[in-house]
Design an enzyme around this catalytic site. Structure first.
Site, mmCIF file in Angstrom:
data_model
loop_
_atom_site.group_PDB
_atom_site.id
_atom_site.type_symbol
_atom_site.label_atom_id
_atom_site.label_comp_id
_atom_site.label_asym_id
_atom_site.label_seq_id
_atom_site.Cartn_x
_atom_site.Cartn_y
_atom_site.Cartn_z
ATOM 1 N N LYS A 209 -5.793 49.647 -108.983
ATOM 2 C CA LYS A 209 -6.032 50.937 -109.293
ATOM 3 C C LYS A 209 -6.975 51.271 -110.366
ATOM 4 C CE LYS A 209 -3.215 54.987 -110.403
ATOM 5 N NZ LYS A 209 -1.749 55.645 -110.612
ATOM 6 N N LYS B 293 -6.902 51.444 -104.737
ATOM 7 C CA LYS B 293 -7.201 52.700 -104.817
ATOM 8 C C LYS B 293 -8.372 53.262 -105.793
ATOM 9 C CE LYS B 293 -4.158 56.414 -106.855
ATOM 10 N NZ LYS B 293 -3.128 56.390 -107.763
HETATM 11 C C1 PBG Z 1 0.564 58.391 -110.541
HETATM 12 C C2 PBG Z 1 -0.233 58.701 -109.646
HETATM 13 C C3 PBG Z 1 -1.329 59.191 -109.324
HETATM 14 C C4 PBG Z 1 -1.980 59.220 -108.046
HETATM 15 C C5 PBG Z 1 -0.783 58.309 -107.216
HETATM 16 N N1 PBG Z 1 0.040 58.185 -108.335
HETATM 17 C C6 PBG Z 1 -2.190 59.987 -110.418
HETATM 18 C C7 PBG Z 1 -2.747 58.967 -111.755
HETATM 19 O O1 PBG Z 1 -2.660 57.940 -111.766
HETATM 20 O O2 PBG Z 1 -3.248 59.686 -112.508
HETATM 21 C C8 PBG Z 1 -3.336 59.876 -107.773
HETATM 22 C C9 PBG Z 1 -3.440 60.065 -106.109
HETATM 23 C C10 PBG Z 1 -4.459 61.072 -105.672
HETATM 24 O O3 PBG Z 1 -5.350 61.237 -106.398
HETATM 25 O O4 PBG Z 1 -4.117 61.310 -104.852
HETATM 26 N N2 PBG Z 1 0.372 57.446 -111.429
#
Ligand code: PBG
Length: 326
Positions: free
Chosen positions: A193, A246
């Site tokens: 991520k 992601k």
């Molecule tokens: C929570 C989380 C996020 C997303 C999924 N889980 C936001 C982040 O990490 O700031 C992003 C999902 C998206 O942008 O569609 N941590």
């Protein structure tokens, strides 16, 4: 005579016959935002066509997903109250817990219910864990994440998906679930991520933007490839059942690398900014929405994803029905 190399040519039937990437609707997961309140279906301004649902208006959306052939959802909770510790994340009557009970009551096992496990929607400071000064304190956060995952499973989640990026969280959650009789509940970890500008609309949707600083100390630098591989391998070792990459669009190399390396399914999450970009471009008439959706989806699958999380899940399912992709 020397033969000239040639490429395969043919009509639509042949082209479909020899498609290398085959996909179907069972691999789609739709992200759903649930919030407190009643009779609410509130459009997210930066994600036109996406809504925050109160628990009572949730079944309509779930019904429409099911009709389209999308049988899996991932819940994101938007609580009314936030605090330093993010206690709403693991509250018995927390928003995700309520949504799970309602969805289970209405749909039994016909829908597969996944939950996002993170603290940032629930903390007053918007970071993904408890703070020590201005830094997220890794180990105390593991306790809260484990509690949150367990409370989701107790409320009916089929699978939990930790998205916080703390070290050791997959193992901590695995141990917690096992200790409470949920050894068979899988974990999909947000393993690879990146700290990404593509999450912008999500933070608006969930009200989870950090009130100071950024998430760069626990999310990954987008310049890094080996770090991503290391994260994926660590999560596999800790007991993840599915690893996720992601965002999806700018990270297809990572999907491919991880898929080649690990022996478990790889998920790709086409995030909020990818959705917003397509919507905005289409609205301006600069691009054709359907074709973008099709290519982004197939790009992720072609790269090696076998699970695809997308806000375009219903549209993607329709494209599959129409044979445009699939
Ligand atoms: C929570 C989380 C996020 C997303 C999924 N889980 C936001 C982040 O990490 O700031 C992003 C999902 C998206 O942008 O569609 N941590």
């Amino acid at each position: 005579m020397i033969q000239r190399p040639r490429r395969l040519r043919g009509n639509a039937v042949l082209r479909k016959m020899v498609r290398e990437t085959r996909v179907d609707k069972s691999s789609l997961v739709y992200p759903v935002f649930v919030r407190e309140g009643e009779h609410i279906r509130e459009e997210i301004s930066t994600m036109p066509g996406q809504y925050r649902y109160s628990v009572d208006s949730l079944p309509y959306k779930l019904e429409s997903l099911k009709k389209a052939g999308v049988d899996s959802v991932i819940f994101f909770g938007i609580p009314d109250k936030k605090d330093e510790e993010g206690s709403g994340a693991y509250a018995e009557d927390g928003i995700v817990q309520k949504a799970l009970r309602e969805a289970r009551k209405q749909f039994g096992t016909e829908l597969y219910l996944i939950t996002d496990v993170c603290m940032c929607e629930y903390t007053s400071h918007g970071h993904c864990g408890v703070l020590c000064g201005h830094e997220v304190d890794n180990d105390p956060t593991l306790r809260l994440l484990s509690k949150t995952a367990l409370s989701h499973v107790q409320a009916g989640a089929d699978m939990v998906a930790p998205s916080d990026m703390m070290d050791g969280r997959v193992l901590a959650i695995r141990n917690e679930l096992d200790a409470h009789g949920f050894a068979n509940t899988p974990i999909m970890s947000y393993a690879v991520k990146y700290a990404s500008g593509f999450y912008g609309p999500f933070r608006d949707a969930a009200g989870s933007a950090p009130s100071f600083g950024d998430r760069k100390s626990y999310q990954m630098d987008f310049h890094n490839r080996k770090e991503g591989i290391k994260e994926a391998l660590m999560d596999v070792e800790e007991g993840a059942d599915i690893v996720m990459v992601k965002p999806a669009l700018a990270y297809q190399d990572m999907i491919r690398e991880v898929a080649d390396l690990v022996e478990i399914p790889v998920a790709a999450y086409s995030v909020s900014g990818e959705y917003a970009m397509v919507k905005a471009g289409a609205k301006l008439g600069f691009i054709e929405e359907e074709r973008m959706i099709a290519e982004m989806a197939i790009g992720a699958y072609r790269a090696g994803a076998s699970v695809y999380l997308t806000y375009f899940a219903e549209e993607t399912a329709r494209l599959m029905d129409a044979g445009i992709i699939g």
